[in-house]
Scaffold this motif. Structure first.
Motif, mmCIF file in Angstrom:
data_model
loop_
_atom_site.group_PDB
_atom_site.id
_atom_site.type_symbol
_atom_site.label_atom_id
_atom_site.label_comp_id
_atom_site.label_asym_id
_atom_site.label_seq_id
_atom_site.Cartn_x
_atom_site.Cartn_y
_atom_site.Cartn_z
ATOM 1 N N CYS A 11 0.824 -1.207 0.000
ATOM 2 C CA CYS A 11 0.000 0.000 0.000
ATOM 3 C C CYS A 11 0.865 1.266 0.000
ATOM 4 O O CYS A 11 0.559 2.234 -0.691
ATOM 5 C CB CYS A 11 -0.920 0.020 1.216
ATOM 6 S SG CYS A 11 -2.223 -1.225 1.169
ATOM 7 N N CYS A 14 1.727 2.215 -3.374
ATOM 8 C CA CYS A 14 0.594 2.250 -4.313
ATOM 9 C C CYS A 14 0.103 3.687 -4.500
ATOM 10 O O CYS A 14 -0.064 4.426 -3.534
ATOM 11 C CB CYS A 14 -0.537 1.381 -3.769
ATOM 12 S SG CYS A 14 -2.029 1.415 -4.786
ATOM 13 N N PHE A 16 -2.776 4.651 -5.212
ATOM 14 C CA PHE A 16 -4.157 4.862 -4.752
ATOM 15 C C PHE A 16 -4.245 5.172 -3.257
ATOM 16 O O PHE A 16 -5.317 5.498 -2.752
ATOM 17 C CB PHE A 16 -5.037 3.665 -5.088
ATOM 18 C CG PHE A 16 -5.366 3.585 -6.539
ATOM 19 C CD1 PHE A 16 -6.425 4.288 -7.066
ATOM 20 C CD2 PHE A 16 -4.590 2.825 -7.393
ATOM 21 C CE1 PHE A 16 -6.727 4.242 -8.413
ATOM 22 C CE2 PHE A 16 -4.875 2.762 -8.730
ATOM 23 C CZ PHE A 16 -5.943 3.467 -9.260
ATOM 24 N N GLY A 22 -7.007 1.832 2.070
ATOM 25 C CA GLY A 22 -6.607 0.457 2.378
ATOM 26 C C GLY A 22 -7.713 -0.557 2.231
ATOM 27 O O GLY A 22 -7.533 -1.721 2.568
ATOM 28 N N GLY A 23 -8.834 -0.152 1.725
ATOM 29 C CA GLY A 23 -9.944 -1.089 1.545
ATOM 30 C C GLY A 23 -10.647 -1.404 2.857
ATOM 31 O O GLY A 23 -10.402 -0.781 3.890
ATOM 32 N N ARG A 28 -9.206 -6.921 5.432
ATOM 33 C CA ARG A 28 -7.773 -6.929 5.737
ATOM 34 C C ARG A 28 -7.509 -7.805 6.971
ATOM 35 O O ARG A 28 -6.529 -8.538 7.033
ATOM 36 C CB ARG A 28 -7.259 -5.510 5.963
ATOM 37 C CG ARG A 28 -7.323 -4.637 4.730
ATOM 38 C CD ARG A 28 -6.782 -3.250 5.002
ATOM 39 N NE ARG A 28 -5.353 -3.266 5.161
ATOM 40 C CZ ARG A 28 -4.478 -3.275 4.160
ATOM 41 N NH1 ARG A 28 -4.904 -3.251 2.916
ATOM 42 N NH2 ARG A 28 -3.190 -3.304 4.377
ATOM 43 N N CYS A 41 -8.196 -4.161 -2.568
ATOM 44 C CA CYS A 41 -7.902 -2.977 -3.381
ATOM 45 C C CYS A 41 -9.168 -2.354 -3.964
ATOM 46 O O CYS A 41 -10.163 -3.039 -4.178
ATOM 47 C CB CYS A 41 -6.958 -3.341 -4.508
ATOM 48 S SG CYS A 41 -5.337 -3.881 -3.930
ATOM 49 N N THR A 42 -9.054 -1.072 -4.221
ATOM 50 C CA THR A 42 -10.156 -0.372 -4.867
ATOM 51 C C THR A 42 -10.409 -0.971 -6.250
ATOM 52 O O THR A 42 -9.458 -1.362 -6.944
ATOM 53 C CB THR A 42 -9.835 1.131 -5.010
ATOM 54 O OG1 THR A 42 -10.848 1.750 -5.798
ATOM 55 C CG2 THR A 42 -8.503 1.379 -5.675
ATOM 56 N N LYS A 45 -8.272 0.254 -9.215
ATOM 57 C CA LYS A 45 -6.877 -0.115 -9.445
ATOM 58 C C LYS A 45 -6.761 -1.007 -10.672
ATOM 59 O O LYS A 45 -7.415 -2.044 -10.766
ATOM 60 C CB LYS A 45 -6.319 -0.837 -8.216
ATOM 61 C CG LYS A 45 -4.828 -1.115 -8.331
ATOM 62 C CD LYS A 45 -4.293 -1.699 -7.055
ATOM 63 C CE LYS A 45 -2.798 -1.937 -7.168
ATOM 64 N NZ LYS A 45 -2.257 -2.501 -5.928
HETATM 65 S S1 SF4 Z 1 -5.433 -0.045 -3.891
HETATM 66 FE FE1 SF4 Z 1 -4.783 -1.896 -2.780
HETATM 67 S S2 SF4 Z 1 -2.532 -1.749 -2.638
HETATM 68 FE FE2 SF4 Z 1 -3.342 0.270 -3.171
HETATM 69 S S3 SF4 Z 1 -3.539 1.335 -1.233
HETATM 70 FE FE3 SF4 Z 1 -5.527 0.409 -1.708
HETATM 71 S S4 SF4 Z 1 -5.515 -1.596 -0.684
HETATM 72 FE FE4 SF4 Z 1 -3.393 -0.855 -0.791
#
Ligand code: SF4
Length: 60
Positions: A11, A14, A16, A22-23, A28, A41-42, A45
């Motif tokens: 993350c 990343c 995003f 973090g979803g 998680r 993930c969103t 992504k």
């Molecule tokens: S899209 Fe996935 S990898 Fe990126 S910050 Fe969100 S949960 Fe983490």
């Protein structure tokens, strides 16, 4: 609880973060402590261009 997305190296690298936050924390948690493989993930992504194209098409 060890599920903080700011401590997750994936993350942290990343683009995003922090938008996706973090979803889902429950998902998680399940991944970390219950051995699940939830995708946290969103949905944007890897598909951001598809979503942008849909938005543009809806405005036509
Ligand atoms: S899209 Fe996935 S990898 Fe990126 S910050 Fe969100 S949960 Fe983490």
């Amino acid at each position: 609880m060890g599920i903080d997305h700011y401590q997750d190296p994936v993350c942290r690298d990343c683009s995003f973060l922090p938008i996706c936050r973090g979803g889902c924390p429950k998902r998680r948690y399940e991944n970390k402590y219950e051995g699940k493989q939830n995708d946290c993930c969103t949905p944007f992504k890897g598909r951001i261009e598809d979503y942008l194209e849909l938005i543009v098409k809806k405005q036509d």
